[in-house]
Design an enzyme around this catalytic site. Structure first.
Site, PDB file in Angstrom:
ATOM      1  N   GLU A   8       4.012  -2.967 -11.960  1.00 49.78           N
ATOM      2  CA  GLU A   8       3.373  -3.553 -13.130  1.00 49.78           C
ATOM      3  C   GLU A   8       3.407  -2.596 -14.326  1.00 49.78           C
ATOM      4  O   GLU A   8       3.551  -3.001 -15.463  1.00 49.78           O
ATOM      5  CB  GLU A   8       1.926  -3.898 -12.775  1.00 49.78           C
ATOM      6  CG  GLU A   8       1.248  -4.773 -13.787  1.00 49.78           C
ATOM      7  CD  GLU A   8      -0.104  -5.227 -13.288  1.00 49.78           C
ATOM      8  OE1 GLU A   8      -0.955  -5.495 -14.140  1.00 49.78           O
ATOM      9  OE2 GLU A   8      -0.304  -5.313 -12.061  1.00 49.78           O
ATOM     10  N   ARG A  52       0.902   0.345   5.831  1.00 48.00           N
ATOM     11  CA  ARG A  52       0.338  -0.674   6.725  1.00 48.00           C
ATOM     12  C   ARG A  52       1.421  -1.446   7.471  1.00 48.00           C
ATOM     13  O   ARG A  52       1.173  -1.938   8.575  1.00 48.00           O
ATOM     14  CB  ARG A  52      -0.604  -1.588   5.950  1.00 48.00           C
ATOM     15  CG  ARG A  52      -1.881  -0.848   5.518  1.00 48.00           C
ATOM     16  CD  ARG A  52      -2.766  -1.669   4.618  1.00 48.00           C
ATOM     17  NE  ARG A  52      -2.119  -2.125   3.410  1.00 48.00           N
ATOM     18  CZ  ARG A  52      -2.074  -1.448   2.263  1.00 48.00           C
ATOM     19  NH1 ARG A  52      -2.654  -0.279   2.169  1.00 48.00           N
ATOM     20  NH2 ARG A  52      -1.463  -1.939   1.206  1.00 48.00           N
TER      21      ARG A  52
END
Length: 177
Positions: free
Chosen positions: A99, A62
């Site tokens: 994560e 993006r």
């Protein structure tokens, strides 16, 4: 409604994605709201038209949709920062923690010029991990990151302090709550 309010309204909020407890800010809805997308691009030009930026480094994917039109409007080169294995030829490589694992990004060595100032663009700035790795890529080639830019910032994740001393600009700051 102001243009900033239009932009805020255009950002789709998806609760519990990609996992429970996470509020996902989906910028793809900006692209389906032409006045919001135009506002983003116009504001970016306004912010960067007089700054000493030699090239834009946009982060997959993006970030490309914001970085490419800005590079075109400013008349400067666009460097693509891609996920590992997507670019042919010699690349600089940097990894960063996720994560639950690690990710690696790359940029063509031939696209980074020593001594040049780069504006690194992504759609959303959360923890700053991808931007930090992007800075490492640019520095491997002797370039300098002049500034980081994100359409959306999540300041409660302390990205600005993690990315200091490089300045960070966002168009809109949102909360995960």
């Amino acid at each position: 409604m102001t243009k900033d309010e239009l932009l805020d309204k255009a950002i789709r909020r998806v609760p519990d994605f990609p996992k429970p407890g996470i509020l996902f800010f989906d910028v793809t809805s900006i692209f389906t709201t032409p006045p919001a997308y135009k506002h983003c691009l116009d504001r970016m030009v306004e912010i960067y038209k007089d700054k000493k930026i030699d090239a834009i480094a946009a982060i997959e994917s993006r970030g490309f949709l914001f970085g490419a039109p800005l590079a075109d409007r400013l008349g400067i080169p666009l460097v693509l920062i891609r996920k590992k294995g997507k670019l042919p030829g010699d690349v600089y490589r940097a990894s960063y923690a996720l994560e639950y694992g690690e990710a690696t990004i790359e940029a063509h060595k031939s696209d980074i010029t020593a001594g040049k100032n780069y504006l690194v663009i992504d759609d959303l700035i959360a923890t700053g991990g991808t931007l930090t790795a992007s800075k490492q890529l640019i520095e491997q080639g002797g370039g300098k990151v002049a500034e980081f830019f994100g359409v959306i910032g999540i300041p409660e994740l302390n990205f600005a302090s993690k990315l200091a001393p490089v300045p960070v600009t966002t168009l809109i700051d949102l909360s995960e709550k």
